[in-house]
Design an enzyme around this catalytic site. Structure first.
Site, PDB file in Angstrom:
ATOM      1  N   HIS A 173     -41.219   2.112  16.594  1.00  0.00           N
ATOM      2  CA  HIS A 173     -40.742   1.963  15.214  1.00  0.00           C
ATOM      3  C   HIS A 173     -41.860   1.598  14.258  1.00  0.00           C
ATOM      4  O   HIS A 173     -41.933   2.066  13.131  1.00  0.00           O
ATOM      5  CB  HIS A 173     -39.637   0.915  15.153  1.00  0.00           C
ATOM      6  CG  HIS A 173     -38.320   1.509  15.485  1.00  0.00           C
ATOM      7  ND1 HIS A 173     -37.289   0.788  16.009  1.00  0.00           N
ATOM      8  CD2 HIS A 173     -37.885   2.778  15.380  1.00  0.00           C
ATOM      9  CE1 HIS A 173     -36.266   1.597  16.198  1.00  0.00           C
ATOM     10  NE2 HIS A 173     -36.606   2.807  15.837  1.00  0.00           N
ATOM     11  N   ARG A 229     -31.899  15.459  15.197  1.00  0.00           N
ATOM     12  CA  ARG A 229     -31.563  14.907  16.521  1.00  0.00           C
ATOM     13  C   ARG A 229     -30.615  13.746  16.256  1.00  0.00           C
ATOM     14  O   ARG A 229     -30.979  12.802  15.574  1.00  0.00           O
ATOM     15  CB  ARG A 229     -32.821  14.402  17.219  1.00  0.00           C
ATOM     16  CG  ARG A 229     -33.857  15.478  17.551  1.00  0.00           C
ATOM     17  CD  ARG A 229     -35.059  14.865  18.231  1.00  0.00           C
ATOM     18  NE  ARG A 229     -35.912  15.848  18.870  1.00  0.00           N
ATOM     19  CZ  ARG A 229     -37.113  16.193  18.406  1.00  0.00           C
ATOM     20  NH1 ARG A 229     -37.588  15.637  17.311  1.00  0.00           N
ATOM     21  NH2 ARG A 229     -37.840  17.093  19.048  1.00  0.00           N
ATOM     22  N   ARG A 272     -27.786  18.930  15.476  1.00  0.00           N
ATOM     23  CA  ARG A 272     -27.639  19.162  16.919  1.00  0.00           C
ATOM     24  C   ARG A 272     -26.684  18.126  17.487  1.00  0.00           C
ATOM     25  O   ARG A 272     -26.815  16.937  17.193  1.00  0.00           O
ATOM     26  CB  ARG A 272     -29.008  19.039  17.583  1.00  0.00           C
ATOM     27  CG  ARG A 272     -28.946  19.162  19.088  1.00  0.00           C
ATOM     28  CD  ARG A 272     -30.307  19.027  19.722  1.00  0.00           C
ATOM     29  NE  ARG A 272     -30.754  17.642  19.767  1.00  0.00           N
ATOM     30  CZ  ARG A 272     -31.943  17.256  20.257  1.00  0.00           C
ATOM     31  NH1 ARG A 272     -32.779  18.165  20.710  1.00  0.00           N
ATOM     32  NH2 ARG A 272     -32.286  16.003  20.272  1.00  0.00           N
ATOM     33  N   GLU A 276     -33.333  26.371  25.321  1.00  0.00           N
ATOM     34  CA  GLU A 276     -34.379  25.520  25.908  1.00  0.00           C
ATOM     35  C   GLU A 276     -34.338  25.524  27.437  1.00  0.00           C
ATOM     36  O   GLU A 276     -35.015  24.738  28.086  1.00  0.00           O
ATOM     37  CB  GLU A 276     -34.275  24.097  25.360  1.00  0.00           C
ATOM     38  CG  GLU A 276     -32.901  23.480  25.431  1.00  0.00           C
ATOM     39  CD  GLU A 276     -32.824  22.119  24.732  1.00  0.00           C
ATOM     40  OE1 GLU A 276     -33.860  21.498  24.457  1.00  0.00           O
ATOM     41  OE2 GLU A 276     -31.682  21.680  24.484  1.00  0.00           O
ATOM     42  N   ASN A 333     -40.036  22.348  23.602  1.00  0.00           N
ATOM     43  CA  ASN A 333     -40.394  21.109  24.324  1.00  0.00           C
ATOM     44  C   ASN A 333     -39.767  21.132  25.715  1.00  0.00           C
ATOM     45  O   ASN A 333     -40.415  20.864  26.718  1.00  0.00           O
ATOM     46  CB  ASN A 333     -39.895  19.866  23.581  1.00  0.00           C
ATOM     47  CG  ASN A 333     -40.467  19.777  22.187  1.00  0.00           C
ATOM     48  OD1 ASN A 333     -41.452  20.429  21.894  1.00  0.00           O
ATOM     49  ND2 ASN A 333     -39.849  18.986  21.335  1.00  0.00           N
ATOM     50  N   ASP A 334     -38.479  21.447  25.739  1.00  0.00           N
ATOM     51  CA  ASP A 334     -37.801  21.517  27.035  1.00  0.00           C
ATOM     52  C   ASP A 334     -38.019  22.849  27.723  1.00  0.00           C
ATOM     53  O   ASP A 334     -38.135  22.900  28.947  1.00  0.00           O
ATOM     54  CB  ASP A 334     -36.296  21.256  26.863  1.00  0.00           C
ATOM     55  CG  ASP A 334     -36.000  19.767  26.866  1.00  0.00           C
ATOM     56  OD1 ASP A 334     -36.583  19.057  27.711  1.00  0.00           O
ATOM     57  OD2 ASP A 334     -35.219  19.307  26.021  1.00  0.00           O
ATOM     58  N   ARG A 338     -41.953  16.695  31.137  1.00  0.00           N
ATOM     59  CA  ARG A 338     -42.685  16.527  29.874  1.00  0.00           C
ATOM     60  C   ARG A 338     -43.124  15.091  29.618  1.00  0.00           C
ATOM     61  O   ARG A 338     -43.956  14.835  28.759  1.00  0.00           O
ATOM     62  CB  ARG A 338     -41.870  17.076  28.691  1.00  0.00           C
ATOM     63  CG  ARG A 338     -40.592  16.345  28.425  1.00  0.00           C
ATOM     64  CD  ARG A 338     -39.692  17.121  27.470  1.00  0.00           C
ATOM     65  NE  ARG A 338     -39.668  16.563  26.138  1.00  0.00           N
ATOM     66  CZ  ARG A 338     -38.747  16.849  25.230  1.00  0.00           C
ATOM     67  NH1 ARG A 338     -37.782  17.718  25.495  1.00  0.00           N
ATOM     68  NH2 ARG A 338     -38.773  16.301  24.057  1.00  0.00           N
ATOM     69  N   CYS A 371     -38.021  25.260  17.116  1.00  0.00           N
ATOM     70  CA  CYS A 371     -38.091  23.864  16.665  1.00  0.00           C
ATOM     71  C   CYS A 371     -38.838  22.950  17.640  1.00  0.00           C
ATOM     72  O   CYS A 371     -38.723  21.742  17.560  1.00  0.00           O
ATOM     73  CB  CYS A 371     -36.688  23.323  16.411  1.00  0.00           C
ATOM     74  SG  CYS A 371     -35.661  23.283  17.876  1.00  0.00           S
TER      75      CYS A 371
HETATM   76  C1  PEP Z   1     -36.899  20.884  22.433  1.00  0.00           C
HETATM   77  O1  PEP Z   1     -36.510  20.621  23.567  1.00  0.00           O
HETATM   78  O2  PEP Z   1     -37.789  21.696  22.179  1.00  0.00           O
HETATM   79  C2  PEP Z   1     -36.327  20.182  21.274  1.00  0.00           C
HETATM   80  C3  PEP Z   1     -36.563  20.594  20.056  1.00  0.00           C
HETATM   81  O3  PEP Z   1     -35.559  19.110  21.466  1.00  0.00           O
HETATM   82  P1  PEP Z   1     -35.993  17.688  22.065  1.00  0.00           P
HETATM   83  O4  PEP Z   1     -37.473  17.534  21.879  1.00  0.00           O
HETATM   84  O5  PEP Z   1     -35.198  16.715  21.262  1.00  0.00           O
HETATM   85  O6  PEP Z   1     -35.566  17.764  23.494  1.00  0.00           O
HETATM   86 MG    MG Z   2     -34.677  19.597  24.070  1.00  0.00          MG
END
Ligand code: PEP
Ligand code: MG
Length: 689
Positions: free
Chosen positions: A288, A395, A431, A530, A553-554, A564, A601
């Protein structure tokens, strides 16, 4: 008032960087202006570079001229500095040696200045056994008073928040809520009573217990909650011990704060006209404190581990908030090179800032949509200020993490309707809950899963916990009339799951109809792509979805089987892996064929090199972290998209990540030398912390 004196350089090393640093530091304390003359050249006493340009070895005679009200005091102190050889020791060495430290960059920028320690070490706690009922009652009262006092202190900080950070007032509310949380408050009272121990000891035991519970959960959100629990309990311990934390009020000159850790309250206290940078031993990019400090727009590096040990009060520091690097007691050449780097960075930043509200349009006329990924309501304001054309990923986990119970519909509705209004007419892609079952802190009976990333999480959890899911959907739909919402389901692995989620949504819509509640009947319903299975059947999914957003990301994690969050395999997390590129391409193609919007994203969208790659794969819409938006927009406005696409033809045929990265970098350097030859930015491997 003018004061002129002749001063002699008597130290062995002459007027080198550290001496010049001392002079500049002194100049910062006074209103009067200092000029130093040697032969025909005059230097500005507030600039290290200008002083160095006089080139004064040992024995040089300098004329110092000070103009202004406090010239006399300033001159006396300056003379003392020269006589004191600027702190140089007999052997001609300065005590401190140059050291380079590495941490996590949190807020960008480069600053050179003096270190100022802020004591934020833990209050010492001693064990004391309580002898009788009277002592127990007394200790309970003391604890309650210390907690009340902490609440008042937090309120006071909240009411004095500067405009820069006021959007984060809710973080201080979180602290107040933690103070009242039964895991902290009731359990400490219980311990005092049952175990007959003093309040500080009992509180420490409660905090340790919370640590134990949270430690089993590998999650960033929880990590942040732990930071907050620690900082709140530390405040109570200080109140119990009657100690006043080291305050920032007394800071009168420009300094770089060096502390073990800082809390959100500390950030509120910071006055950016004196504090030019922040360094801490602990902390992560997502704590934070880190999130709030970004709003101050000064360079911040956290997680340096031993900054408070290695840096002495008054040491000269270079803080590189772009690379997460700190140089302690730099040599003159390093200072000169960083002064230059700082100038170029500032020039570059103002060029970026100038374009952030202009459309992200390429030089050959292609319109690219740049939106923001956010996690809290307060970030929406920052996102818009940074030039985001909407929120491409909201998110929604935060409200589920700050309380022990699931949030009720009104709490969610309140948050969602505010964001809808704030961002309208631009869209917000909201989301649904993307949370693992073992992240649920609602009853603290965490059912540990061996493999949470593959477990009952996200949409799977929601399809299991229908009540929780429906409450969120109701709140989203109700809020949809206040703006322009798109609804997105995460972690969809197959069509059946998506249709099931849509079926539940339709059911919620019907119940709103029955209740006569308004909502956006045309709300677009999309899929966060994802999971590799979803990319394989993107053509099938596209027939049932209004849009796709690719969550790299996922997707990278699942496609390459790389956790990750696991630093041991971080080097294998390869955003440029040919398999990843092919998957993205497949999704874009499927979306285009079905005529639905496809955006991306993942964090890679904030990386200039990745953006070029993604544009060449046909993507035209991105959602990225707020801080990267101005840079990416600026870059897009410099791109001839046609040439980029031509230059990157054949990218999908390349065999390895390395070959892809080299290929894109070579093309990027020839097409955009201004961006890619510029070394003031350090390109971090995208997606990594
Ligand atoms: C992703 O998985 O790419 C994503 C945008 O969501 P998060 O990073 O919240 O899992
Ligand atoms: Mg994700």
């Amino acid at each position: 008032m003018e004061e002129i004196r002749s001063l002699k350089v008597i130290n062995e090393l002459g007027m080198h960087a550290r001496a010049a640093g001392h002079i500049v530091g002194l100049a910062g304390k006074y209103k009067a202006k200092l000029f130093l003359r040697k032969d025909a050249r005059e230097a500005d006493g507030s600039s290290i570079l200008s002083i160095l340009s006089l080139a004064c070895p040992k024995g040089s005679e300098i004329e110092a001229r000070i103009v202004g009200k406090d010239a006399k005091e300033f001159m006396d102190e300056l003379e003392g500095l020269f006589k004191n050889k600027f702190g140089e020791t007999a052997g001609g060495h300065y005590r401190p040696r140059k050291k380079i430290m590495k941490g996590f960059p949190v807020s960008p920028g480069i600053i050179i200045g003096k270190a100022h320690h802020l004591d934020r070490f833990k209050t010492q706690i001693f064990h004391r056994k309580l002898l009788n009922r009277k002592e127990v009652d007394g200790e309970i009262d003391r604890f309650k008073q210390a907690v009340d006092m902490a609440k008042e202190q937090i309120q006071k900080f909240k009411s004095s928040m500067s405009e820069q950070v006021e959007g984060y007032a809710f973080l201080l509310d979180t602290h107040s809520m933690i103070l009242e949380d039964s895991l902290l408050f009731d359990s400490t009272l219980k311990r005092i009573r049952k175990e007959k121990i003093n309040a500080g000891w009992a509180l420490e035991k409660s905090v340790n217990k919370i640590h134990q519970l949270f430690r089993q959960i590998e999650d960033d959100y929880i990590g942040r909650r732990m930071d907050d629990v620690d900082s709140v309990s530390e405040r109570v311990l200080q109140n119990l011990a009657g100690v006043q934390p080291d305050s920032m009020e007394g800071i009168k000159e420009e300094v770089i704060i060096v502390a073990h850790s800082l809390s959100p309250c500390d950030i509120v206290e910071i006055n950016v006209s004196n504090v030019t940078g922040i360094l801490t031993d602990v902390g992560s990019r997502t704590s934070h404190m880190a999130i709030m400090s970004e709003a101050l727009e000064i360079p911040v590096v956290v997680g340096l581990e031993s900054a408070t040990d290695m840096i002495l009060d008054g040491d000269l520091l270079i803080v590189d908030g772009n690379a997460g690097e700190v140089i302690v007691n730099p040599d003159p050449d390093t200072i000169i090179s960083y002064e230059d780097r700082k100038k170029r960075y500032n020039r570059y930043k103002s060029a970026i800032d100038r374009v952030r509200h202009l459309p992200a349009e390429t030089v050959d006329g292609y319109k690219i949509r740049i939106q923001a990924n956010i996690e809290f309501l307060a970030e929406a304001k920052v996102a818009i200020e940074n030039g985001a054309e909407g929120i491409g990923l909201y998110r929604t986990e935060y409200l589920y993490m700050i309380k022990r119970d699931f949030p009720d519909e009104e709490t969610l509705f309140d948050d969602y309707s505010q964001i809808a209004r704030m961002v309208a007419p631009n869209p917000v892609t909201i989301r649904t809950l993307d949370i693992a079952s073992d992240k649920m802190v609602s009853d603290m009976q965490t059912s540990r899963e061996d493999n949470p990333a593959l477990g009952l999480r996200s949409i799977r959890f929601c399809l299991n916990e229908r009540k929780v899911f429906k409450t969120q959907l109701r709140a989203i739909l109700r809020a949809s009339v206040y703006g322009n919402f798109r609804l997105m389901f995460p972690m969809i692995s197959g069509l059946g799951q998506f249709l099931e989620a849509k079926r539940i949504l339709k059911g919620v819509m019907r119940s709103l109809d029955r209740d006569g509640v308004e909502y956006d009947r045309e709300i677009p319903i999309g899929i966060l792509i994802e999971i590799p299975s979803a990319t394989s059947i993107a053509d099938i999914l596209a027939k049932h979805a209004d849009f796709f957003s690719i969550g790299t990301n996922d997707l990278i994690q699942y496609a390459l089987a790389i956790d990750r969050d696991n630093e041991h395999v971080a080097h294998l997390y390869e955003p440029f892996h040919p398999a990843v590129l092919r998957m993205i391409h497949q999704v874009v193609k499927a979306g285009n064929e079905e005529g639905i919007e496809v955006s991306l994203c993942g964090e890679i969208a904030g990386d200039p090199l990745s953006i070029l790659t993604l544009l060449s794969l046909g993507l035209r819409e991105f959602s990225l972290n707020v801080g990267s938006i101005p840079l990416i927009k600026k870059m897009i406005r410099m791109i001839p998209l046609g040439k980029v696409a031509d230059g990157l033809t054949g990218i999908l045929e390349l065999p390895t990540s390395k070959k892809v990265e080299d290929f894109v970098l070579r093309r990027a350097k020839s097409l955009l030398p201004d961006v890619f030859e510029e070394d003031v930015f350090t390109y971090r491997p995208p997606g990594t912390a």
